[in-house]
Design a protein around this motif. Structure first.
Motif, mmCIF file in Angstrom:
data_model
loop_
_atom_site.group_PDB
_atom_site.id
_atom_site.type_symbol
_atom_site.label_atom_id
_atom_site.label_comp_id
_atom_site.label_asym_id
_atom_site.label_seq_id
_atom_site.Cartn_x
_atom_site.Cartn_y
_atom_site.Cartn_z
ATOM 1 N N VAL A 162 -16.994 -0.662 3.329
ATOM 2 C CA VAL A 162 -17.085 -0.866 4.786
ATOM 3 C C VAL A 162 -18.516 -1.312 5.083
ATOM 4 O O VAL A 162 -19.426 -1.060 4.287
ATOM 5 N N ASP A 176 1.363 6.111 5.663
ATOM 6 C CA ASP A 176 0.422 5.201 5.021
ATOM 7 C C ASP A 176 0.999 4.550 3.761
ATOM 8 O O ASP A 176 0.310 3.820 3.056
ATOM 9 N N ALA A 202 -0.485 -1.732 10.355
ATOM 10 C CA ALA A 202 -0.809 -0.413 10.926
ATOM 11 C C ALA A 202 -0.263 -0.291 12.348
ATOM 12 O O ALA A 202 0.032 0.804 12.812
ATOM 13 N N ASN A 250 -17.304 4.771 2.866
ATOM 14 C CA ASN A 250 -16.365 5.565 3.663
ATOM 15 C C ASN A 250 -15.086 5.746 2.840
ATOM 16 O O ASN A 250 -14.404 4.774 2.522
ATOM 17 N N LYS A 299 -10.598 12.681 8.275
ATOM 18 C CA LYS A 299 -10.180 12.311 9.630
ATOM 19 C C LYS A 299 -10.176 13.541 10.534
ATOM 20 O O LYS A 299 -9.993 14.654 10.063
ATOM 21 N N LYS A 342 0.846 -1.202 0.000
ATOM 22 C CA LYS A 342 0.000 0.000 0.000
ATOM 23 C C LYS A 342 0.879 1.249 0.000
ATOM 24 O O LYS A 342 1.707 1.428 0.878
ATOM 25 N N ASP A 369 -2.822 10.155 3.820
ATOM 26 C CA ASP A 369 -4.229 9.745 3.975
ATOM 27 C C ASP A 369 -4.977 10.740 4.876
ATOM 28 O O ASP A 369 -4.888 10.674 6.091
ATOM 29 N N ASP A 391 -12.417 6.916 3.735
ATOM 30 C CA ASP A 391 -11.216 6.688 4.548
ATOM 31 C C ASP A 391 -10.797 5.209 4.527
ATOM 32 O O ASP A 391 -9.727 4.855 5.005
ATOM 33 N N THR A 430 -0.667 -0.650 5.832
ATOM 34 C CA THR A 430 -1.130 0.002 7.065
ATOM 35 C C THR A 430 -2.638 0.182 6.885
ATOM 36 O O THR A 430 -3.104 1.263 6.565
ATOM 37 N N LEU A 431 -3.377 -0.903 7.090
ATOM 38 C CA LEU A 431 -4.758 -0.906 6.602
ATOM 39 C C LEU A 431 -5.797 -0.448 7.623
ATOM 40 O O LEU A 431 -6.731 0.254 7.262
ATOM 41 N N THR A 432 -5.666 -0.892 8.865
ATOM 42 C CA THR A 432 -6.690 -0.509 9.841
ATOM 43 C C THR A 432 -6.088 -0.129 11.198
ATOM 44 O O THR A 432 -5.274 -0.852 11.761
ATOM 45 N N GLY A 433 -6.545 1.004 11.722
ATOM 46 C CA GLY A 433 -6.127 1.413 13.068
ATOM 47 C C GLY A 433 -6.484 0.342 14.090
ATOM 48 O O GLY A 433 -5.818 0.186 15.111
ATOM 49 N N GLU A 475 -9.636 3.596 2.104
ATOM 50 C CA GLU A 475 -9.100 3.736 0.747
ATOM 51 C C GLU A 475 -8.046 2.698 0.418
ATOM 52 O O GLU A 475 -7.862 2.343 -0.747
ATOM 53 N N MET A 492 -0.173 10.004 9.129
ATOM 54 C CA MET A 492 -0.690 9.427 7.870
ATOM 55 C C MET A 492 0.277 9.569 6.695
ATOM 56 O O MET A 492 0.021 9.078 5.605
HETATM 57 N N1 BES Z 1 -4.419 4.377 6.912
HETATM 58 C C1 BES Z 1 -5.552 4.089 7.716
HETATM 59 C C2 BES Z 1 -5.270 3.060 8.802
HETATM 60 C C3 BES Z 1 -4.370 3.510 9.923
HETATM 61 C C4 BES Z 1 -4.888 4.145 11.036
HETATM 62 C C5 BES Z 1 -3.025 3.224 9.899
HETATM 63 C C6 BES Z 1 -4.056 4.520 12.072
HETATM 64 C C7 BES Z 1 -2.185 3.606 10.931
HETATM 65 C C8 BES Z 1 -2.715 4.236 12.031
HETATM 66 C C9 BES Z 1 -6.675 3.543 6.852
HETATM 67 O O1 BES Z 1 -6.740 4.032 5.567
HETATM 68 C C10 BES Z 1 -7.954 3.949 7.521
HETATM 69 O O2 BES Z 1 -8.219 5.113 7.578
HETATM 70 N N2 BES Z 1 -8.676 2.949 8.027
HETATM 71 C C11 BES Z 1 -9.889 3.193 8.706
HETATM 72 C C12 BES Z 1 -10.879 2.147 8.237
HETATM 73 C C13 BES Z 1 -12.291 2.442 8.627
HETATM 74 C C14 BES Z 1 -12.811 3.634 7.867
HETATM 75 C C15 BES Z 1 -13.133 1.225 8.358
HETATM 76 C C16 BES Z 1 -9.617 3.043 10.199
HETATM 77 O O3 BES Z 1 -8.784 2.244 10.589
HETATM 78 O O4 BES Z 1 -10.233 3.776 10.960
#
Ligand code: BES
Ligand code: MN
Ligand code: ZN
Length: 499
Positions: free
Chosen positions: A438, A291, A469, A348, A280, A268, A273, A350, A377-380, A352, A288
Motif C-alpha cells: 500500500v 472475502d 467488493a 498494511n 480491522k 481471491k 479477513d 489488511d 473483493t479487493l477494496t472497500g 492481503e 469478511m
Molecule cells: N477484503 C477487503 C476489501 C473489502 C472491504 C471487501 C469491504 C468488501 C467490503 C480487503 O482485503 C481490504 O481489507 N482492503 C483494504 C485495503 C486497504 C488496506 C488499502 C480496504 O479496502 O480498506
C-alpha cells in the motif's frame, strides 16, 4: 423449477394461469386484445369500469373467465408502453412471482414477448426472468433448524413466444439462463457458508468433488510446501498467522480443441479477513466471510461453462487462506519475496488480497493463457467509486476490457473501467523493497492502486482485474449476489461464438 417454451395462440391455452401484460391508458396489448375477443369483450368492460389501469406493477387475477380454457388469468400492468426499462421489467417479474406464489397456481404461461424493453430481445427477457425468479426463491438455510416451507409454490413456467423462430432463440435463452443461475447458486451457497466451515480445505474438497461430477473438469491442489518450493513468499505471508492450511486450487475445464489456449480465471479465496495484525475494527470485520467471493465466482463460471459444454479451454486458479492476526502473523514492515522475484514491503497486512493474487498471477504463466481475468473483493473503496451497480474493471489490454464491458451490458451485470496510469503506479514505491503493498502516504484511489499492484504481476499476458467488493454481496452485506457470473458467462458465450 422447470422452464419451457411454447409458440401458438395464447388465448387458447389450457393452464393454471395465463400471465398477460397490459399497458397504461387502457392499452390492452396484442395478447390481451386476443383474449378480450375470446371472452366477448370482458377485458374492455373491466377497463371501462376502471378496474384495469395498467399502471406499472398493478395486477388483477381473474378466475374462470367465460370462453377461456385457462383457470386463471393474471393481468399485469406494465405502465406506459414506450417507457419500459430494465428496472421496470424486474419490477414486473417480481410482482408476477409474488402474485403467483400467493395464488394456488403451480404452473403459468408467461406472455412476455410483447413487454417492450428498450434494446432488449426475447432472449434477454427470458434469461432475466429465470434469474429474477431464482433470486426470489433463493434461501440459505443450511444452518437453520426450521426451514421456510413455501406453500404450494410455482413449479413450472412456460414462456409463450410469437413465432417458431423466436422459439429457437428462446430455448437457447432458457438453457443459458439456467446454466448461469446454477452457477450463481453454487457461488452464493459457497459464499454464504460461515468461515468456520468454508475453510481453504473445504474449498479444495469442493473442487475435487466438482471434478468427479464433470467428466471434462480436473482439479489439482497445491499445499503450503509446494508453494514454498515455488517461492510463493507473498501468498504464504498472508496465511502464516492462521492455523488453517492454505491451498492453491486449480481446476481445468477442457471443452475446446487441444491447441486452443486457455482462458484463465483467478479468484481471491480469503475465507476470512480479520485484517491480520493491521486488524480491522469490529464493524468492518462483519461481512469478511465473503472475502472468498472471487473464488466462488470461479466455481460458478466453471460450472456454467461445463453445463453449457462450451467449446473452450478454461482454467480456474484459486489461492485460498485466512488472514488472521497473532504472534506468527506478518507484521507491518515485513519484507517478503514473491514468486516473480519482486520483493514486497508489507505496510498494511489488511491489503492481503493483492499479496495472494500476486503469486497466483505469476503461477498463471505456466498455462500460456490467451487471457487472465482475476475476480476479487479487493477494496472497500470500490463501493465509494461505483456504488452497488458496476464492478470495477482494470486491464492492461483494451480489447479485453472492451469485450468485458460489452458482456456486462449484454447481461445487465455491468462493469466500469478505471485507469491504471503511471501516476498511480508511483504510489507503490517502497523505501526498502521493490514495491510496497500500500502507499506509505495515502493518495486515495485505493481501488486503482490495488489494480496497479496486481498489474506488476500480470505483464506476460493480456489481463483484466475485476474488483467486486461492491457487487458480490447485497447492499445489506448479508447475502451473496452471484455477480459477476452473468457477465463472465456472457463473455465466454461471446468467445465461443467467435470461434
Ligand atoms: N477484503 C477487503 C476489501 C473489502 C472491504 C471487501 C469491504 C468488501 C467490503 C480487503 O482485503 C481490504 O481489507 N482492503 C483494504 C485495503 C486497504 C488496506 C488499502 C480496504 O479496502 O480498506
Ligand atoms: Mn483485507
Ligand atoms: Zn480481503
Amino acid at each position: 423449477m422447470e422452464f419451457h417454451v411454447k409458440s401458438g395462440q395464447p388465448e387458447k391455452q389450457r393452464t393454471n394461469c395465463l400471465i398477460v401484460p397490459i399497458f397504461e391508458a387502457r392499452r390492452l396489448g396484442i395478447t390481451a386484445e386476443k383474449i378480450d375477443k375470446q371472452c366477448e369483450g370482458f377485458l374492455t368492460t373491466l377497463a371501462r369500469k376502471g378496474d384495469l389501469e395498467g399502471k406499472l406493477g398493478q395486477t388483477l387475477l381473474l378466475m374462470h373467465l367465460p370462453g377461456l380454457s385457462t383457470e386463471r388469468l393474471l393481468l399485469v400492468g406494465c405502465g406506459r408502453e414506450g417507457e419500459l426499462n430494465e428496472q421496470s421489467f424486474t419490477e414486473i417479474v417480481n410482482k408476477v412471482i409474488s402474485t403467483l406464489n400467493d395464488s394456488g397456481a403451480l404452473e403459468g404461461i408467461f406472455c412476455l414477448s410483447e413487454i417492450p424493453v428498450k434494446n432488449r430481445d426475447i432472449a434477454w427477457k427470458i434469461r432475466q426472468t429465470i434469474q429474477i425468479l431464482h433470486q426470489a426463491q433463493y434461501r440459505f438455510e443450511d444452518f437453520k433448524s426450521k426451514k421456510t416451507t413455501l406453500k404450494r409454490s410455482l413449479r413450472r413456467l412456460i414462456f409463450m413466444v410469437a413465432s417458431r423462430r423466436d422459439a429457437v432463440a428462446a430455448e437457447n435463452a432458457v438453457r443459458e439462463g439456467l446454466a448461469i443461475t446454477h452457477g450463481m447458486e453454487l457461488a452464493k451457497d459457497l459464499a454464504n457458508t460461515p468461515p468456520n466451515i468454508c475453510t481453504p480445505t473445504y474449498l479444495a474438497d469442493k473442487a475435487k468433488k466438482f471434478a468427479k461430477s464433470h467428466p471434462k473438469i480436473s482439479t489439482a491442489v497445491l499445499e503450503e510446501k509446494d508453494m514454498a518450493a515455488l517461492g510463493m513468499g507473498s501468498f504464504l505471508s498472508v496465511t502464516q498467522g492462521s492455523n488453517l492450511a492454505a491451498k492453491l486450487i486449480t481446476m481445468e475445464y477442457r471443452g475446446g480443441k487441444k491447441d486452443l489456449k486457455p482462458i484463465v480465471f483467478v479468484g481471491k479465496g480469503i475465507t476470512f479477513d480479520t485484517g491480520g495484525n493491521s486488524i480491522k475494527v469490529p464493524p468492518h470485520m462483519i461481512g469478511m466471510k465473503y472475502d472468498m467471493c472471487g473464488a466462488a465466482t470461479v466455481f460458478g463460471v466453471l460450472a456454467a461453462a461445463a453445463e453449457l459444454e462450451l467449446p473452450l479451454n478454461i482454467v480456474g486458479v484459486i489461492p485460498s487462506c485466512e488472514n488472521m492476526p497473532g504472534p506468527s502473523a506478518t507484521r507491518p514492515e515485513d519484507i517478503v519475496t514473491s514468486m516473480s522475484g519482486l520483493t514486497i514491503e508489507i505496510l498494511n497486512t489488511d491489503a492481503e488480497g493483492r499479496l495472494i493474487l500476486a503469486d497466483a498471477l505469476t503461477y498463471c504463466e505456466r498455462y500460456h493463457p490467451q487471457v487472465v481475468i482475476d475476480i476479487a473483493t479487493l477494496t472497500g473503496a470500490c463501493m465509494l467509486a461505483l456504488g452497488p451497480y458496476a464492478s470495477g474493471l482494470m486491464s492492461n489490454n483494451d480489447a479485453l476490457a472492451d469485450s468485458l464491458f460489452k458482456a456486462g451490458t449484454q447481461s445487465s451485470d455491468k462493469v466500469w473501467q478505471l485507469p491504471l496510469w503511471d501516476e498511480y503506479h508511483d504510489a507503490l514505491k517502497s523505501d526498502f523493497a521493490d514495491i510496497s503493498n500500500v502507499p506509505i502516504a495515502d493518495i486515495g484511489a485505493r481501488t486503482i492502486v490495488a489494480g496497479c499492484f496486481l498489474a506488476k504481476f500480470a505483464q506476460k499476458f493480456p489481463w483484466a482485474h475485476l474488483d467486486v467488493a461492491n457487487t458480490a454481496t447485497l447492499a445489506t452485506g448479508r447475502g451473496a449476489t452471484g455477480r459477476p457470473i452473468p457477465m463472465l458467462v456472457q463473455y465466454l458465450l461471446n468467445r465461443s461464438n467467435e470461434l
